[in-house]
Write an enzyme that holds these catalytic residues in place. Sequence first.
Site, short mmCIF file in Angstrom:
data_model
loop_
_atom_site.label_atom_id
_atom_site.label_comp_id
_atom_site.label_asym_id
_atom_site.label_seq_id
_atom_site.Cartn_x
_atom_site.Cartn_y
_atom_site.Cartn_z
N PHE A 397 31.31 28.10 -27.93
CA PHE A 397 32.76 28.62 -27.18
C PHE A 397 33.99 27.64 -27.60
CE2 PHE A 397 32.09 24.75 -24.77
CZ PHE A 397 31.79 24.99 -23.47
N GLU A 398 34.96 28.34 -27.40
CA GLU A 398 36.16 27.59 -28.17
C GLU A 398 36.24 27.80 -29.61
OE1 GLU A 398 38.22 24.27 -26.44
OE2 GLU A 398 37.34 24.47 -24.24
N GLY A 399 35.78 28.82 -29.77
CA GLY A 399 35.50 29.05 -31.42
C GLY A 399 34.13 28.75 -31.77
#
Length: 534
Positions: A397-399
């Site tokens: 997550f968050e890229g």
Amino acid sequence: METNSNCEIPLETAKFAKSLFLGNILENVIYPFPSIKEPEAETLELVLNSVKKFLEDHTDKFSEYDREGTFPDSYIEGLKELGLFSLIIPEDFGGLGLSNLAYSRVFQETSYFDASTSVTLGAHSSIGMKGLLLFGSEEQKAKYLPKLATGEMIAAFCLTEPGAGSDAASIKTTASKQSDGSWILNGSKLWISNGSLADFFTVFARTDSGEKGKISAFIVERGYPGVSIGPKEDKMGIRASATTAVDFNDVRLPPEALLGEEGKGFKVAMSILNNGRTGLGGGCVGGIKRCIALAVRQASDRKQFGRPISEFMLIKGKIAQMTVDCFATESMVSTVASMMDRGVLDYSVEAAMSKVFASEAMWHAANEALQIAGGNGFMKEYPYERILRDSRINLIFEGTNEILRLYIALSGLKTAGNYLKEVTKGMINVFNDPIKGFGVFSDYAVRKLSHLTPLGRDRLEFVPQPLRQEAEIFENYTVEFAKTVEWVLRTYRERVVGSQLLSKRIADVAIDLFAGLCTLSRVSTLIEKRGEEN
């Protein structure tokens, strides 16, 4: 672009990571190593002491929360009473107004005890309401921030969709503008952290017709008719945090629900994610420290072949590597947080680097701590398997780390490519505009000379004598890296965009350079403050 690493570039325009692709080390961006100053340090100490006491009292409960897949209401209320939903909200709106560096430090503390707690807090502060802080109008801030500070409203970030994960530009949710200026929102978002807790959603939707329509950001309240929350997801890790789908069915939004400029939603989303990565990085540091503490205790207590396994070199090596990774991770995360606090405007590549390095260091530490625990590590009565499950999401997550590696490489290559284009123009313009042409050309000649001869090479001026050998390694590596980048651009040209394996290798070198330089800065600052012997 400056060619001398020792020149002081204005912080607002400094691009530290991108400059590495040109062989430049912008010293004033990373040195001296940041520290939290008074009076914030005093406030932070009070927060950390309160957090530690509260979480220690719940230590025996975290495995139960994990099994049940939820936090009890009383636990969430306790987090609110501690002010943990107000960490980065300005004092004028009832928050603590912590700097990014102090905020990251709080997440070290919460993640030392429980990752699900950090995800709940981070989904609120790091991304859920960050768009309001960065792009909100004064009216929007006055309306929502006081409630978000107390936890009366909890925030969530709604970007991901069933067909739009890493490819955020392909979202299908739509917001149709009405004649009175209001909007009609339709679509579905999934894997929304805090989905079942939140009353405040930052939602991204297409705001003009066609598949290539522009994206805008909106503030959506849970109480608006047409907003519905799906059941909680049954996750592998961070199970106590609330993850759900959120659906929007003909939700009418008032004109003032638009967050930032219409059609600029993609910029809003990327700014939020870049800005929020210090929380994730700080969380990884806290998790690694917990793994080290567990591994040291286990290695000291567990005996094999008549002696503690802590005496075996392979075990010592594992713990040593975990400690090195932790020190480097904390150095990177603190540097990026400081860049944000000091007004550096372009820190997106550095934030991506710290996220990749931190999440992978955390995963490695969790795996090694479990390995040192042997069979016990595989049993649910011990914390190792939960830490391993919890830490896996950080790589996603968050890229995802794959996407971020491509972003790091291509951002740096673009910077270097633009510079080479300017050089080419300069060579042509020597005849058309001799003064301008020779200016660019001579700048390039100086760079090439410094690449080829040790006598012309810039030195890291802040590094003290005891670290001179290490400094020379990074000086040499930076020069070699720039030469390699130039070769790649000249050889692959436009094909470099699709060469993902090549981009990954370039990103890995750049990440390691940044990690090493942040660590050099930290140790140099420690030597300056404490003396070499200490």
